[in-house]
Design an enzyme around this catalytic site. Structure first.
Site, PDB file in Angstrom:
ATOM      1  N   SER A  33      -6.007  -3.324   0.760  1.00 15.16           N
ATOM      2  CA  SER A  33      -4.603  -3.605   0.554  1.00 15.16           C
ATOM      3  C   SER A  33      -3.700  -4.300   1.684  1.00 15.16           C
ATOM      4  O   SER A  33      -3.806  -3.855   2.558  1.00 15.16           O
ATOM      5  CB  SER A  33      -3.915  -2.029   0.324  1.00 15.16           C
ATOM      6  OG  SER A  33      -2.508  -2.440   0.003  1.00 15.16           O
TER       7      SER A  33
ATOM      8  N   HIS B 269      -6.394  -6.144  -2.930  1.00 16.58           N
ATOM      9  CA  HIS B 269      -5.300  -5.231  -3.618  1.00 16.58           C
ATOM     10  C   HIS B 269      -4.171  -5.714  -3.169  1.00 16.58           C
ATOM     11  O   HIS B 269      -3.636  -5.750  -1.959  1.00 16.58           O
ATOM     12  CB  HIS B 269      -5.617  -3.834  -3.155  1.00 16.58           C
ATOM     13  CG  HIS B 269      -4.919  -3.003  -3.917  1.00 16.58           C
ATOM     14  ND1 HIS B 269      -5.084  -2.334  -5.232  1.00 16.58           N
ATOM     15  CD2 HIS B 269      -3.680  -2.019  -3.451  1.00 16.58           C
ATOM     16  CE1 HIS B 269      -4.088  -1.395  -5.646  1.00 16.58           C
ATOM     17  NE2 HIS B 269      -3.300  -1.537  -4.533  1.00 16.58           N
TER      18      HIS B 269
ATOM     19  N   ASP C 114      -0.056  -5.139  -3.781  1.00 17.61           N
ATOM     20  CA  ASP C 114       0.915  -4.228  -4.174  1.00 17.61           C
ATOM     21  C   ASP C 114       2.354  -4.911  -4.266  1.00 17.61           C
ATOM     22  O   ASP C 114       2.865  -5.264  -3.233  1.00 17.61           O
ATOM     23  CB  ASP C 114       1.164  -3.097  -2.827  1.00 17.61           C
ATOM     24  CG  ASP C 114      -0.011  -2.260  -2.950  1.00 17.61           C
ATOM     25  OD1 ASP C 114      -0.494  -1.743  -3.961  1.00 17.61           O
ATOM     26  OD2 ASP C 114      -0.634  -1.894  -1.714  1.00 17.61           O
TER      27      ASP C 114
ATOM     28  N   MET D 240       6.308  -4.129  -5.233  1.00 14.61           N
ATOM     29  CA  MET D 240       7.105  -3.069  -5.183  1.00 14.61           C
ATOM     30  C   MET D 240       8.316  -3.653  -5.463  1.00 14.61           C
ATOM     31  O   MET D 240       8.787  -4.661  -4.843  1.00 14.61           O
ATOM     32  CB  MET D 240       7.151  -2.240  -4.143  1.00 14.61           C
ATOM     33  CG  MET D 240       5.580  -1.745  -3.645  1.00 14.61           C
ATOM     34  SD  MET D 240       5.641  -0.883  -2.131  1.00 14.61           S
ATOM     35  CE  MET D 240       3.913  -0.386  -2.012  1.00 14.61           C
TER      36      MET D 240
ATOM     37  N   HIS E 216      -1.501  -4.393  -8.135  1.00 13.54           N
ATOM     38  CA  HIS E 216      -0.913  -3.100  -8.637  1.00 13.54           C
ATOM     39  C   HIS E 216       0.632  -3.060  -8.572  1.00 13.54           C
ATOM     40  O   HIS E 216       1.303  -3.335  -7.588  1.00 13.54           O
ATOM     41  CB  HIS E 216      -1.582  -2.336  -7.279  1.00 13.54           C
ATOM     42  CG  HIS E 216      -0.944  -0.839  -7.438  1.00 13.54           C
ATOM     43  ND1 HIS E 216      -1.111  -0.046  -6.402  1.00 13.54           N
ATOM     44  CD2 HIS E 216      -0.444  -0.042  -8.327  1.00 13.54           C
ATOM     45  CE1 HIS E 216      -0.487   1.369  -6.817  1.00 13.54           C
ATOM     46  NE2 HIS E 216      -0.082   1.075  -7.926  1.00 13.54           N
TER      47      HIS E 216
ATOM     48  N   MET F 214       3.904  -1.726  -8.659  1.00 14.59           N
ATOM     49  CA  MET F 214       4.892  -0.424  -8.693  1.00 14.59           C
ATOM     50  C   MET F 214       6.300  -0.861  -8.825  1.00 14.59           C
ATOM     51  O   MET F 214       7.036  -0.840  -7.871  1.00 14.59           O
ATOM     52  CB  MET F 214       4.666   0.071  -7.321  1.00 14.59           C
ATOM     53  CG  MET F 214       3.381   0.914  -7.249  1.00 14.59           C
ATOM     54  SD  MET F 214       2.719   0.860  -5.506  1.00 14.59           S
ATOM     55  CE  MET F 214       2.124  -0.757  -4.988  1.00 14.59           C
TER      56      MET F 214
ATOM     57  N   MET G 259      -3.606   7.828  -8.048  1.00 14.26           N
ATOM     58  CA  MET G 259      -2.877   7.621  -6.814  1.00 14.26           C
ATOM     59  C   MET G 259      -3.394   8.688  -5.961  1.00 14.26           C
ATOM     60  O   MET G 259      -3.241   9.936  -6.493  1.00 14.26           O
ATOM     61  CB  MET G 259      -1.418   7.359  -6.862  1.00 14.26           C
ATOM     62  CG  MET G 259      -0.910   6.138  -7.312  1.00 14.26           C
ATOM     63  SD  MET G 259      -1.484   4.730  -6.554  1.00 14.26           S
ATOM     64  CE  MET G 259      -0.563   5.108  -4.761  1.00 14.26           C
TER      65      MET G 259
ATOM     66  N   ASP H  79      -6.356   5.048  -4.574  1.00 18.85           N
ATOM     67  CA  ASP H  79      -5.480   4.391  -3.639  1.00 18.85           C
ATOM     68  C   ASP H  79      -4.708   5.239  -2.896  1.00 18.85           C
ATOM     69  O   ASP H  79      -3.696   5.857  -3.434  1.00 18.85           O
ATOM     70  CB  ASP H  79      -4.644   3.430  -4.559  1.00 18.85           C
ATOM     71  CG  ASP H  79      -3.749   2.340  -3.735  1.00 18.85           C
ATOM     72  OD1 ASP H  79      -3.889   2.202  -2.597  1.00 18.85           O
ATOM     73  OD2 ASP H  79      -2.959   1.828  -4.579  1.00 18.85           O
TER      74      ASP H  79
HETATM   75  C1  DX5 Z   1       0.816   2.578  -1.637  1.00 19.98           C
HETATM   76  C2  DX5 Z   1      -0.155   1.613  -1.956  1.00 19.98           C
HETATM   77  C3  DX5 Z   1      -1.519   1.490  -1.441  1.00 19.98           C
HETATM   78  C4  DX5 Z   1      -1.313   1.304   0.065  1.00 19.98           C
HETATM   79  C5  DX5 Z   1      -2.423   2.195   0.832  1.00 19.98           C
HETATM   80  O1  DX5 Z   1       1.795   2.768  -2.458  1.00 19.98           O
HETATM   81  O2  DX5 Z   1      -0.404   1.471  -3.547  1.00 19.98           O
HETATM   82  O3  DX5 Z   1      -2.359   0.325  -2.167  1.00 19.98           O
HETATM   83  O4  DX5 Z   1      -1.282  -0.247   0.742  1.00 19.98           O
HETATM   84  O5  DX5 Z   1      -2.158   2.105   2.110  1.00 19.98           O
HETATM   85  P1  DX5 Z   1      -3.045   3.234   2.867  1.00 19.98           P
HETATM   86  O6  DX5 Z   1      -4.539   2.659   2.886  1.00 19.98           O
HETATM   87  O7  DX5 Z   1      -2.915   2.841   4.327  1.00 19.98           O
HETATM   88  O8  DX5 Z   1      -2.862   4.419   2.605  1.00 19.98           O
HETATM   89 ZN    ZN Z   2      -1.637  -0.005  -4.267  1.00 22.66          ZN
END
Ligand code: DX5
Ligand code: ZN
Length: 218
Positions: A7, A30, A32, A34, A63, A65, A134, A172
Site C-alpha cells: 500500500s 495498492h 488508497d 480517500m 481501493h 474509500m 478490512m 487490508d
Molecule cells: C487503510 C488502508 C490500508 C493501509 C494499510 O485504510 O486501506 O491500505 O495502507 O496500512 P498498514 O499495512 O500500515 O496497516
Molecule cells: Zn487499502
C-alpha cells in the site's frame, strides 16, 4: 497462489515514482483513494492515480474509500487500473456498479469494514473478482490487525469453495509477518501491506519475507 500488494499510503508522497520502483517484485500496487468523507483522511483522486498508472512497474489495485462510489468508481476503471475495489457501505447498488467496472475492463472488488457483516454478499460472489475484508478501520496506516474479523474470511472461503469461485480474498490493515499467517490460515490469498513493506527500509526484502510466510500456509 499468494499475492502481495504493498500500500503506497505508507510511501513518501513526494517521492512516489522512486517508491513505486522499490516494490517492483510485488504483484500489484495498492492505491488508497480517500475523500475525507467516507473516512476521516484525504489522499488523492483520479489525476494522481492516472500518473501512478503511467509510471508504476506493476499493475494498480485501487481501493476506493469514498462516498458516491456509484458515480465515481467507473472513472477509475476507465484509467486502465487492473482492479477497482469499492466499499459496500458506500454503494446503493453493488452488483450494478461491479458490472459497470467489469464492462470498462477492470477487475472489480467489494470491500467491507470490520463491523459490516459478510452474509448479504455470500450469494453474489460471481459478480466480483476479489473481496476485501478490512482488518482495521479504514482511514489510516499503521493500525493493529483485528483478529475478530477472521470468521468473515472463513465464511467467504467456504462460500467460494461451494460456488467453485476463483474470487481472490484480500485482507487490508495491520498485515505483518505474524498476522499474514493468521489471515492466510483463514483463507486469504491476497495481502495488502503498507507499514510493514515501507517502514523497514528494504521493501523488496519485506515483500519476499511476507510472501514466504504466507506460502508456508498455502
Ligand atoms: C487503510 C488502508 C490500508 C493501509 C494499510 O485504510 O486501506 O491500505 O495502507 O496500512 P498498514 O499495512 O500500515 O496497516
Ligand atoms: Zn487499502
Amino acid at each position: 497462489m499468494v499475492r502481495i500488494n504493498p500500500s503506497i499510503l505508507a510511501a513518501d508522497f513526494v517521492n512516489m515514482q522512486r517508491d513505486l520502483e522499490s516494490i517492483a517484485s510485488a504483484d500489484f500496487v495498492h492505491v488508497d483513494v480517500m475523500d475525507n468523507h467516507f473516512v476521516p483522511n484525504l489522499t488523492f483522486g483520479p489525476q494522481m492515480v492516472e500518473r501512478i498508472q503511467a509510471v508504476s512497474p506493476i499493475p494498480l489495485d485501487v481501493h476506493l474509500m469514498i462516498d458516491r462510489v456509484d458515480v465515481f468508481a467507473p472513472g477509475y476503471a476507465e484509467l486502465g487500473c487492473a482492479s477497482v475495489t469499492f466499499h459496500a457501505e458506500a454503494s446503493d447498488d453493488p452488483v450494478a456498479l461491479a458490472r459497470a467496472i467489469r464492462a470498462r475492463g477492470s477487475r472489480t472488488g467489494l470491500a467491507i469494514k470490520p463491523e459490516t457483516p459478510v452474509e448479504p454478499y455470500l450469494e453474489m460472489l460471481e459478480e466480483f473478482d476479489q473481496f476485501l475484508i478490512m482488518t482495521v478501520e479504514p482511514g489510516f496506516g499503521g493500525q493493529s490487525f483485528i483478529d475478530s474479523v477472521m470468521p468473515k474470511l472463513e465464511a467467504l472461503r467456504a462460500a467460494a469453495t461451494r460456488a467453485s469461485s476463483a474470487i481472490w480474498l484480500q485482507v487490508d490493515g495491520g498485515v505483518t509477518l505474524d498476522t499474514i499467517v493468521v489471515a492466510a490460515s483463514h483463507g486469504a490469498d491476497t495481502f495488502v501491506a503498507g507499514s510493514s513493506v515501507f517502514n523497514g527500509g528494504d521493501p523488496e526484502k519485506a515483500i519476499s519475507d511476507l510472501r514466504a510466510q504466507a506460502g508456508h500456509v498455502h
